[in-house]
Design a protein around this motif. Structure first.
Motif, mmCIF file in Angstrom:
data_model
loop_
_atom_site.group_PDB
_atom_site.id
_atom_site.type_symbol
_atom_site.label_atom_id
_atom_site.label_comp_id
_atom_site.label_asym_id
_atom_site.label_seq_id
_atom_site.Cartn_x
_atom_site.Cartn_y
_atom_site.Cartn_z
ATOM 1 N N VAL A 26 0.860 -1.186 0.000
ATOM 2 C CA VAL A 26 0.000 0.000 0.000
ATOM 3 C C VAL A 26 0.900 1.241 0.000
ATOM 4 N N GLU A 27 0.772 2.046 -1.034
ATOM 5 C CA GLU A 27 1.601 3.257 -1.139
ATOM 6 C C GLU A 27 1.054 4.379 -0.267
ATOM 7 N N SER A 28 -0.250 4.589 -0.287
ATOM 8 C CA SER A 28 -0.854 5.643 0.532
ATOM 9 C C SER A 28 -2.350 5.389 0.691
ATOM 10 N N VAL A 29 -2.893 5.860 1.809
ATOM 11 C CA VAL A 29 -4.337 5.812 2.068
ATOM 12 C C VAL A 29 -4.853 7.239 1.963
ATOM 13 N N HIS A 30 -5.749 7.475 1.037
ATOM 14 C CA HIS A 30 -6.238 8.839 0.780
ATOM 15 C C HIS A 30 -7.398 9.217 1.701
ATOM 16 N N VAL A 31 -8.382 8.356 1.777
ATOM 17 C CA VAL A 31 -9.563 8.633 2.604
ATOM 18 C C VAL A 31 -9.986 7.326 3.272
ATOM 19 N N ILE A 35 -10.249 4.542 0.421
ATOM 20 C CA ILE A 35 -9.689 4.854 -0.894
ATOM 21 C C ILE A 35 -8.171 4.880 -0.732
ATOM 22 N N TYR A 36 -7.483 4.093 -1.511
ATOM 23 C CA TYR A 36 -6.050 3.910 -1.333
ATOM 24 C C TYR A 36 -5.368 3.702 -2.686
ATOM 25 N N THR A 37 -4.017 3.726 -2.658
ATOM 26 C CA THR A 37 -3.215 3.477 -3.865
ATOM 27 C C THR A 37 -2.153 2.444 -3.536
ATOM 28 N N MET A 38 -1.989 1.469 -4.427
ATOM 29 C CA MET A 38 -0.959 0.446 -4.272
ATOM 30 C C MET A 38 0.288 0.852 -5.054
ATOM 31 N N VAL A 39 1.438 0.435 -4.577
ATOM 32 C CA VAL A 39 2.693 0.728 -5.272
ATOM 33 C C VAL A 39 2.657 0.110 -6.677
ATOM 34 N N GLY A 40 2.953 0.935 -7.677
ATOM 35 C CA GLY A 40 2.956 0.471 -9.060
ATOM 36 C C GLY A 40 1.667 0.722 -9.802
ATOM 37 N N LEU A 59 -7.574 13.470 -10.901
ATOM 38 C CA LEU A 59 -8.955 13.663 -11.337
ATOM 39 C C LEU A 59 -9.829 12.474 -10.931
ATOM 40 N N ILE A 60 -9.302 11.264 -11.114
ATOM 41 C CA ILE A 60 -10.051 10.066 -10.728
ATOM 42 C C ILE A 60 -10.245 10.023 -9.218
ATOM 43 N N LEU A 61 -9.193 10.355 -8.467
ATOM 44 C CA LEU A 61 -9.278 10.355 -7.005
ATOM 45 C C LEU A 61 -10.343 11.333 -6.520
ATOM 46 N N ASN A 62 -10.391 12.530 -7.096
ATOM 47 C CA ASN A 62 -11.403 13.515 -6.687
ATOM 48 C C ASN A 62 -12.818 13.014 -6.967
ATOM 49 N N ALA A 63 -12.993 12.328 -8.114
ATOM 50 C CA ALA A 63 -14.316 11.794 -8.445
ATOM 51 C C ALA A 63 -14.722 10.701 -7.458
#
Length: 355
Positions: A25-30, A37-42, A86-90
């Motif tokens: 897990v690269e970061s947790v946004h919300v 809502i999160y982002t994985m490495v790569g 843009l996708i994250l904001n949506a």
């Protein structure tokens, strides 16, 4: 880092650095009560998970996925940081404003409108887990480097690339942009891959030299073209005047010599064209004036030479032949030192004769 088994109880407990099905897990946004809502490495853009099913969210995410398909098609699978945001904001709006149907609809419409405004991908130069380099349809180079791989060496490579890109945009003719920026993009991708390799770092310098030589060669072409045009006009006019016999005597000889001087100057320009060094910072007006001055001096040298012949100061053996006068004019225009040395010799001879 926590393993997959511990996290299997609840995906809502994910945090930065956790491993989920072999990916970090690269970061947790919300993080909400029933969603994350999160982002994985790569990954190019965010992912999400929610437990309490809601038809409004399902429908909004379905429409969002359709937009992502359009994004993948337009950008050939290459997603930039701008598109990711843009996708994250949506997604944030879909989960955060689930009770507000209009807000969700507006967020998705805004995403599609912004995507439509962005220029699509023309060709992908390089793409791996560290970075992506691609060219847009308007021949711009775009890159995206993952934060985890942003080292000082990579930062220096990006800085060098930006400087060279700006230099090329300012100096290169538009017709050379497509080919040059493909080369630059390939060199930049290699530089990112091997930031510490001195051989790779030297590629930028080679491309800078290419820009300089391209601009210089373009200026040389204009220089020679202008010189040819001026010579053609002057020689053509003098030939017509000579054939008309409108003038006679000294003026007729002067016309022949001036024509020869201009021809000699032009021959000199052609003969030395390989060694002409023109700075890329010189303007077209300055190049034009250089051509005019060089050809004009050739004509002036021819006029001075015919005056020296007629007055008996020098080259008196050539005074009775128009062909010889033309030849002398060519020689005077070709040699930049002949007439100045003749003038200097006359001046020194005059000084010696003074009482």
């Amino acid at each position: 880092m926590e393993n997959d088994t511990k996290l299997g109880k609840s995906k809502l407990s994910l945090k930065q650095g956790d491993i989920w099905f072999g990916k970090e897990v690269e970061s947790v946004h919300v993080r909400g009560s029933d969603y994350i809502i999160y982002t994985m490495v790569g990954d190019d853009h965010c992912s999400w998970y929610y437990e309490l099913k809601d038809e409004r969210i399902d429908e909004a995410l379905r429409v969002l996925n359709e937009s992502q398909v359009k994004i993948s098609y337009k950008f050939r699978g290459v997603v930039s940081g701008v598109i990711s945001r843009l996708i994250l904001n949506a997604v944030r709006t879909i989960f955060g404003e689930r009770e507000n149907k209009d807000a969700i609809a507006s967020a998705i419409i805004a995403l599609e409108q912004k995507i439509d405004l962005l220029v699509g991908v023309k060709v992908v130069i390089a793409q791996n887990e560290k970075f992506k380099v691609w060219m847009t349809e308007d021949n711009r180079i775009v890159h995206h480097v993952k934060k985890a791989f942003m080292t000082p060496e990579v930062g220096e490579a990006v800085k060098e690339f930006k400087i060279l890109e700006s230099f090329a945009i300012a100096m290169l003719p538009l017709k050379n942009h497509s080919l040059f920026f493909r080369r630059l993009a390939a060199a930049f991708a290699g530089r990112l891959e091997s930031a510490n390799d001195p051989l790779i770092s030297g590629v930028f310098e080679e491309l800078r030299l290419y820009v300089n030589k391209t601009v210089e060669n373009g200026l040389k072409v204009r220089y020679l073209s202008i010189a040819f045009l001026i010579t053609f006009i002057i020689v053509g006019l003098t030939f017509l005047i000579h054939r008309s016999h409108f003038f006679s005597g000294f003026l007729q000889q002067a016309i022949v010599a001036v024509s020869g001087g201009v021809l000699g100057a032009f021959i000199s320009v052609l003969e030395r064209s390989k060694n002409i060094i023109i700075s890329e910072h010189e303007t077209d007006a300055l190049i034009f004036m250089q051509c005019v001055v060089r050809v004009f001096l050739g004509g002036v040298f021819g006029l001075i030479l015919v005056s020296a012949v007629v007055s008996g100061v020098a080259f008196t053996l050539f005074s009775h032949s128009s062909a010889a006068m033309l030849l002398l004019g060519v020689v005077s225009g070709f040699s930049e030192r002949l007439i100045p040395e003749l003038i200097q010799g006359i001046s020194m001879h005059g000084d010696k004769q003074e009482p």
